[in-house]
Design an enzyme around this catalytic site. Sequence first.
Site, mmCIF file in Angstrom:
data_model
loop_
_atom_site.group_PDB
_atom_site.id
_atom_site.type_symbol
_atom_site.label_atom_id
_atom_site.label_comp_id
_atom_site.label_asym_id
_atom_site.label_seq_id
_atom_site.Cartn_x
_atom_site.Cartn_y
_atom_site.Cartn_z
ATOM 1 N N GLY A 1 0.798 -1.235 0.000
ATOM 2 C CA GLY A 1 0.000 0.000 0.000
ATOM 3 C C GLY A 1 0.819 1.267 0.000
ATOM 4 O O GLY A 1 0.299 2.342 0.298
ATOM 5 N N TYR B 1 -9.323 11.498 -9.081
ATOM 6 C CA TYR B 1 -8.867 10.669 -10.207
ATOM 7 C C TYR B 1 -9.986 10.559 -11.239
ATOM 8 O O TYR B 1 -9.762 10.773 -12.439
ATOM 9 C CB TYR B 1 -8.479 9.288 -9.672
ATOM 10 C CG TYR B 1 -8.089 8.265 -10.716
ATOM 11 C CD1 TYR B 1 -6.794 8.254 -11.238
ATOM 12 C CD2 TYR B 1 -8.990 7.303 -11.151
ATOM 13 C CE1 TYR B 1 -6.417 7.310 -12.191
ATOM 14 C CE2 TYR B 1 -8.627 6.359 -12.097
ATOM 15 C CZ TYR B 1 -7.341 6.358 -12.606
ATOM 16 O OH TYR B 1 -6.977 5.422 -13.545
ATOM 17 N N ASP C 1 1.718 -1.426 -14.170
ATOM 18 C CA ASP C 1 2.325 -2.113 -13.031
ATOM 19 C C ASP C 1 2.626 -3.576 -13.336
ATOM 20 O O ASP C 1 3.718 -4.080 -13.067
ATOM 21 C CB ASP C 1 1.405 -2.029 -11.802
ATOM 22 C CG ASP C 1 1.172 -0.593 -11.369
ATOM 23 O OD1 ASP C 1 1.792 0.315 -11.947
ATOM 24 O OD2 ASP C 1 0.352 -0.391 -10.452
ATOM 25 N N LEU D 1 4.212 1.340 -4.379
ATOM 26 C CA LEU D 1 5.299 0.676 -5.121
ATOM 27 C C LEU D 1 4.798 -0.604 -5.791
ATOM 28 O O LEU D 1 5.574 -1.431 -6.239
ATOM 29 C CB LEU D 1 6.479 0.399 -4.182
ATOM 30 C CG LEU D 1 7.096 1.684 -3.619
ATOM 31 C CD1 LEU D 1 8.132 1.372 -2.535
ATOM 32 C CD2 LEU D 1 7.745 2.514 -4.726
HETATM 33 P P1 ADP Z 1 0.256 -0.960 -3.722
HETATM 34 O O1 ADP Z 1 0.082 -1.746 -4.976
HETATM 35 O O2 ADP Z 1 0.648 0.455 -3.964
HETATM 36 O O3 ADP Z 1 1.172 -1.623 -2.735
HETATM 37 P P2 ADP Z 1 -2.546 -1.559 -3.480
HETATM 38 O O4 ADP Z 1 -3.611 -1.043 -2.589
HETATM 39 O O5 ADP Z 1 -2.732 -1.479 -4.939
HETATM 40 O O6 ADP Z 1 -1.181 -0.857 -3.027
HETATM 41 O O7 ADP Z 1 -2.284 -3.097 -3.156
HETATM 42 C C1 ADP Z 1 -2.077 -3.480 -1.828
HETATM 43 C C2 ADP Z 1 -2.953 -4.691 -1.507
HETATM 44 O O8 ADP Z 1 -2.436 -5.854 -2.201
HETATM 45 C C3 ADP Z 1 -2.900 -5.078 -0.048
HETATM 46 O O9 ADP Z 1 -3.853 -4.351 0.702
HETATM 47 C C4 ADP Z 1 -3.228 -6.556 -0.094
HETATM 48 O O10 ADP Z 1 -4.611 -6.758 -0.238
HETATM 49 C C5 ADP Z 1 -2.553 -6.996 -1.395
HETATM 50 N N1 ADP Z 1 -1.183 -7.499 -1.125
HETATM 51 C C6 ADP Z 1 -0.031 -7.011 -1.626
HETATM 52 N N2 ADP Z 1 1.034 -7.712 -1.187
HETATM 53 C C7 ADP Z 1 0.560 -8.679 -0.385
HETATM 54 C C8 ADP Z 1 1.142 -9.743 0.384
HETATM 55 N N3 ADP Z 1 2.456 -9.931 0.406
HETATM 56 N N4 ADP Z 1 0.320 -10.569 1.095
HETATM 57 C C9 ADP Z 1 -1.021 -10.390 1.044
HETATM 58 N N5 ADP Z 1 -1.625 -9.416 0.353
HETATM 59 C C10 ADP Z 1 -0.870 -8.556 -0.353
HETATM 60 MG MG MG Z 2 -1.414 -1.392 -6.514
#
Ligand code: ADP
Ligand code: MG
Length: 386
Positions: free
Chosen positions: A119, A219, A169, A122
């Site tokens: 979140g 957005y 992405d 990145l």
């Molecule tokens: P970003 O892509 O910028 O990190 P997003 O909100 O698009 O933020 O994605 C984050 C979400 O992806 C998390 O809230 C979770 O639901 C999921 N996520 C990402 N990495 C993991 C992980 N290692 N384990 C479980 N869920 C994950």
């Molecule tokens: Mg994302």
Amino acid sequence: MTEETILEKFYSHFVGTPTVFAAPGRVNLIGEHTDYNDGYVFPMAINFYTYLAVAPRHDRNLQIWSENMQETILFSLDSNRSRRNHWSDYVAGVADELEKQGVILPGADLYIDSQVPVGAGLSSSAAIEMATALALAHSANASLEKKEFALLGQRAENRFVGMNCGIMDQFISMHAEDGHALMLDCRSLEFSQVPLKSDAVCIVVCNTMVKHELASSEYNKRRAECEEGVRLLRAQLPGITHLRDVSLSQFNQLQFGLPAIVAKRCRHVISENQRVLHSQACLAAHDLAGFARLMNESHNSLRDDYEVSCGELDLLVDLARSHAACLGSRMTGGGFGGCTVNLVRLDQADSFVEQIQSAYSFRTGLHPQVYIFTPSRGAHRVTAAQ
Ligand code: ADP
Ligand code: MG
């Protein structure tokens, strides 16, 4: 994180013989709010990966442990699963899209551990999607093109997770090459690998640690304003479908016929596309100072014309630019919080990081996470083939 530690951690939850995959997060160097205008983006993969160890099961269940969430989840591939607003949606969505593409998945145990901060802007989301896609395709003995993996990851996020993201992405997480950034045409999906490795400079990412509520409503407004720009410009330029089709000189001639706000939004998108193309030329000519100037102009345009920056982002950019080691600084990502990306002289990077952290903390009371990233390879299998 080594292969041994991933395997060891896998065995503390599951039995079986796992295969390990990794997919990186990313940072966009330049080209912001251009993707949905059919334009150009210029991201690089970062040296932070999401690791995933997968072992087959004899039933049609997926059992997933996320080290980051400290939670396990089990579901059947035969159950009619839909969105649960839970992290497992990213895995279930990818499984769903693979099966829709005709890949018949066996059950599997999945162990997930990510270095990409979740979140933080990145793209931990694309990293988990691409690692999952490689792992599940492997377990089904299916082989897909990188582009297909990227597109199915995007569809999973659009349809299953319900996040209306572009293709950048997933595309960079799949296609990145070590030491390169990637110039991507979001219309044709043509791309080129642009060498970025340097002994003189590094990429520093600073997190504001804020995310303002405005982000998603603004957005949607920006997207509508861009569409309105196309609609109005089409009166003079009948062939256009997106702002990507309008040149800067055409815009300069026609801008006075547009409402002031729409003209500003269009100016950002049209000039940003030019800046992405120009960036590629600067790097090909080893003109780092030229590239850094474009980063600075990009931020100014996002702040003044597109109006998606915020006080915290502008503060981080101003602090960065006031340090002698900084060549260029801009917000990266959608805006209203999230991160800045900075081109910084390598020999003074430590002093840059210290100064940014202490000055930003002093001004805001927030402790910014700061990362020094190297352009890294895309999603891959970690364990050697048997
Ligand atoms: P970003 O892509 O910028 O990190 P997003 O909100 O698009 O933020 O994605 C984050 C979400 O992806 C998390 O809230 C979770 O639901 C999921 N996520 C990402 N990495 C993991 C992980 N290692 N384990 C479980 N869920 C994950
Ligand atoms: Mg994302």
